[in-house]
Design an enzyme around this catalytic site. Structure first.
Site, PDB file in Angstrom:
ATOM      1  N   THR A  77       1.454  -1.131   0.355  1.00  0.00           N
ATOM      2  CA  THR A  77      -0.017  -0.078  -0.833  1.00  0.00           C
ATOM      3  C   THR A  77       1.010   1.296   0.009  1.00  0.00           C
ATOM      4  O   THR A  77       0.575   2.096  -0.988  1.00  0.00           O
ATOM      5  CB  THR A  77      -1.042   0.129   0.915  1.00  0.00           C
ATOM      6  OG1 THR A  77      -1.797  -1.495   1.310  1.00  0.00           O
ATOM      7  CG2 THR A  77      -1.629   1.281   1.624  1.00  0.00           C
ATOM      8  N   GLU A  78       1.950   0.886   0.808  1.00  0.00           N
ATOM      9  CA  GLU A  78       2.947   2.214   1.181  1.00  0.00           C
ATOM     10  C   GLU A  78       3.755   3.022  -0.515  1.00  0.00           C
ATOM     11  O   GLU A  78       3.939   3.903  -0.971  1.00  0.00           O
ATOM     12  CB  GLU A  78       3.972   2.747   2.499  1.00  0.00           C
ATOM     13  CG  GLU A  78       2.520   2.151   3.447  1.00  0.00           C
ATOM     14  CD  GLU A  78       2.210   3.776   4.159  1.00  0.00           C
ATOM     15  OE1 GLU A  78       2.229   4.734   3.218  1.00  0.00           O
ATOM     16  OE2 GLU A  78       1.004   3.914   4.560  1.00  0.00           O
TER      17      GLU A  78
END
Length: 180
Positions: A77-78
């Protein structure tokens, strides 16, 4: 504020292509070239499997405070597993660690493009975040993930990022059958 503006300008410059291979410094933190192929080629080539091994070891050393699929989902996600990722706010590396967070957790902010240091610092910050929020009655996983993304102060005041949490959880569920 100075760091945020410097990082934001660097992000815009990179987006426009002006900083593609140049190094820059934001409040004393040297940001490497933005091309992810310039990061340790062997580690980048092995990608998520190498990062999973690092995370597995770090989690074990920290008493397994979270499961490996969650950490993999958080990394995906990051940064989409880009060890050289830099956000417009100045967060760096696989787990998008802010320089002040690295310092607060006892890590060198200049080492946040090193996958091992970044993963260890990111996990340490996730543990710290949970420990900070637990006495406030907000130690559940959704609140911890929201705070990792937007800060403990915001979550303490009732802020919640449902979209971010859903994305991390979806990636975690995807990784659950692939890493142990």
């Amino acid at each position: 504020m100075k760091m945020f503006l410097g990082a934001a300008l660097l992000g815009v410059a990179a987006w426009l292509g002006f900083a593609r291979r140049a190094e820059a410094a934001v409040d004393g933190v040297t940001l490497p070239p933005s091309d992810p192929t310039e990061a340790s080629p062997a580690l980048v080539a092995s990608g998520p499997s190498a990062y999973a091994a690092i995370a597995r070891q770090a989690l074990g050393e920290m008493g397994n405070p979270f499961d490996l699929p969650l950490i993999m989902g958080l990394m995906q996600t990051e940064s989409s597993f880009n060890p050289r990722a830099v956000s417009s706010a100045g967060a760096m590396g696989l787990m998008q660690v802010m320089p002040f967070v690295a310092v607060d957790r006892g890590y060198d902010p200049n080492a946040m493009f090193d996958p091992e240091q970044n993963i260890r610092c990111g996990i340490a910050h996730l543990v710290w975040t949970r420990n900070y929020l637990m006495p406030l009655g907000k130690g559940d996983l959704s609140s911890v993930l929201s705070a990792y993304n937007g800060g403990v102060g915001n979550v303490s005041r009732g802020w919640f990022n449902a979209g971010y949490v859903s994305k991390v959880i979806a990636y975690r569920d995807n990784w659950a059958g692939r890493v142990a």
